[in-house]
Motif scaffolding. Structure first.
Motif, mmCIF file in Angstrom:
data_model
loop_
_atom_site.group_PDB
_atom_site.id
_atom_site.type_symbol
_atom_site.label_atom_id
_atom_site.label_comp_id
_atom_site.label_asym_id
_atom_site.label_seq_id
_atom_site.Cartn_x
_atom_site.Cartn_y
_atom_site.Cartn_z
ATOM 1 N N PHE A 5 0.830 -1.190 0.000
ATOM 2 C CA PHE A 5 0.000 0.000 0.000
ATOM 3 C C PHE A 5 0.871 1.248 0.000
ATOM 4 O O PHE A 5 1.964 1.245 0.570
ATOM 5 C CB PHE A 5 -0.909 0.020 1.235
ATOM 6 N N ASP A 10 -3.801 3.273 -0.418
ATOM 7 C CA ASP A 10 -4.285 2.664 -1.654
ATOM 8 C C ASP A 10 -3.285 1.599 -2.100
ATOM 9 O O ASP A 10 -2.071 1.755 -1.930
ATOM 10 C CB ASP A 10 -4.426 3.719 -2.751
ATOM 11 N N PRO A 11 -3.782 0.496 -2.700
ATOM 12 C CA PRO A 11 -2.854 -0.547 -3.154
ATOM 13 C C PRO A 11 -1.987 -0.069 -4.312
ATOM 14 O O PRO A 11 -2.442 0.669 -5.184
ATOM 15 C CB PRO A 11 -3.770 -1.687 -3.582
ATOM 16 N N VAL A 25 -6.192 1.401 -10.340
ATOM 17 C CA VAL A 25 -6.589 0.678 -9.136
ATOM 18 C C VAL A 25 -7.789 1.409 -8.532
ATOM 19 O O VAL A 25 -7.671 2.551 -8.091
ATOM 20 C CB VAL A 25 -5.428 0.617 -8.110
ATOM 21 N N PRO A 26 -8.957 0.770 -8.530
ATOM 22 C CA PRO A 26 -10.137 1.434 -7.965
ATOM 23 C C PRO A 26 -10.031 1.524 -6.451
ATOM 24 O O PRO A 26 -9.479 0.634 -5.803
ATOM 25 C CB PRO A 26 -11.295 0.524 -8.386
ATOM 26 N N ASN A 27 -10.513 2.617 -5.902
ATOM 27 C CA ASN A 27 -10.562 2.761 -4.443
ATOM 28 C C ASN A 27 -11.982 3.137 -4.036
ATOM 29 O O ASN A 27 -12.826 3.416 -4.886
ATOM 30 C CB ASN A 27 -9.533 3.786 -3.957
ATOM 31 N N GLN A 28 -12.241 3.154 -2.760
ATOM 32 C CA GLN A 28 -13.593 3.409 -2.281
ATOM 33 C C GLN A 28 -14.072 4.811 -2.631
ATOM 34 O O GLN A 28 -15.238 5.017 -2.943
ATOM 35 C CB GLN A 28 -13.674 3.187 -0.766
ATOM 36 N N GLN A 29 -13.176 5.769 -2.616
ATOM 37 C CA GLN A 29 -13.550 7.139 -2.967
ATOM 38 C C GLN A 29 -14.043 7.211 -4.417
ATOM 39 O O GLN A 29 -15.067 7.832 -4.699
ATOM 40 C CB GLN A 29 -12.363 8.074 -2.753
ATOM 41 N N ASN A 30 -13.338 6.550 -5.330
ATOM 42 C CA ASN A 30 -13.758 6.541 -6.722
ATOM 43 C C ASN A 30 -15.041 5.738 -6.909
ATOM 44 O O ASN A 30 -15.884 6.081 -7.735
ATOM 45 C CB ASN A 30 -12.658 5.994 -7.626
ATOM 46 N N ARG A 31 -15.221 4.670 -6.149
ATOM 47 C CA ARG A 31 -16.468 3.899 -6.213
ATOM 48 C C ARG A 31 -17.650 4.779 -5.793
ATOM 49 O O ARG A 31 -18.705 4.749 -6.418
ATOM 50 C CB ARG A 31 -16.395 2.666 -5.326
ATOM 51 N N HIS A 61 -13.580 -1.958 -13.934
ATOM 52 C CA HIS A 61 -13.366 -1.817 -12.490
ATOM 53 C C HIS A 61 -14.603 -1.390 -11.709
ATOM 54 O O HIS A 61 -14.662 -1.590 -10.499
ATOM 55 C CB HIS A 61 -12.234 -0.826 -12.222
#
Length: 165
Positions: A5, A10-11, A25-31, A61
């Motif tokens: 990370f 973020d990964p 790499v999708p993250n929760q904010q972008n989701r 993604h």
């Protein structure tokens, strides 16, 4: 192999630092962003450009967010309602006012009108007289002379004489 990370949690993509562009790499904010934009009715092309990714990357993604397009708006409205209800339960007066407006909008959506008692309907207004143009008004005035003037009295006598014969 353990996932690595970055400083923001973020990964880090597997090919980081190698040739070619690293994979998105999708993250929760972008989701959350995608869910919001889908609920607002944005097209896939517009969402992808807002996230600086391509449409295939968006579909790859964020497919789980995109598949709820039909109910996304309802989910968003429900989430707003839950937040407002939390404010109402805590005694927030402005939240209570907003929640009342929220309920009225919901009632309008469900019933097509508010559930408040109907206001009295005013009596029907009389029909307005048809507007007459300048020339028609002058012609009508010429047919109705003013009997208070000597010229008007003379014109009235002539009209009466013409209709008598």
């Amino acid at each position: 192999m353990a996932e690595i990370f970055d400083l923001f949690g973020d990964p880090v993509p597997a090919n980081w630092g190698q040739r070619g562009r690293p994979e998105h790499v999708p993250n929760q904010q972008n989701r959350n962003r995608v869910s919001l934009l889908v609920a607002m009715g944005w097209s896939n092309a517009r969402i992808a450009s807002a996230l600086f990714i391509t449409q295939p990357t968006l579909r790859k993604h964020y497919f789980s967010e995109l598949k709820f397009r039909d109910v996304a708006r309802d989910r968003l409205v429900a989430q707003v309602g839950v937040k407002l209800m939390d404010g109402v339960n805590s005694g927030n007066v402005s939240a209570i006012r907003e929640f009342q407006k929220y309920l009225e909008r919901n009632d309008l959506m469900l019933y097509g009108q508010t559930r408040q008692p109907e206001k009295s309907v005013p009596a029907a207004k009389p029909a307005k007289a048809e507007k007459v143009g300048k020339k028609a008004a002058a012609l009508a005035a010429a047919q109705q002379p003013d009997a208070g003037t000597p010229m008007g009295e003379l014109m009235m006598r002539r009209q009466q004489a013409a209709t008598a014969h």
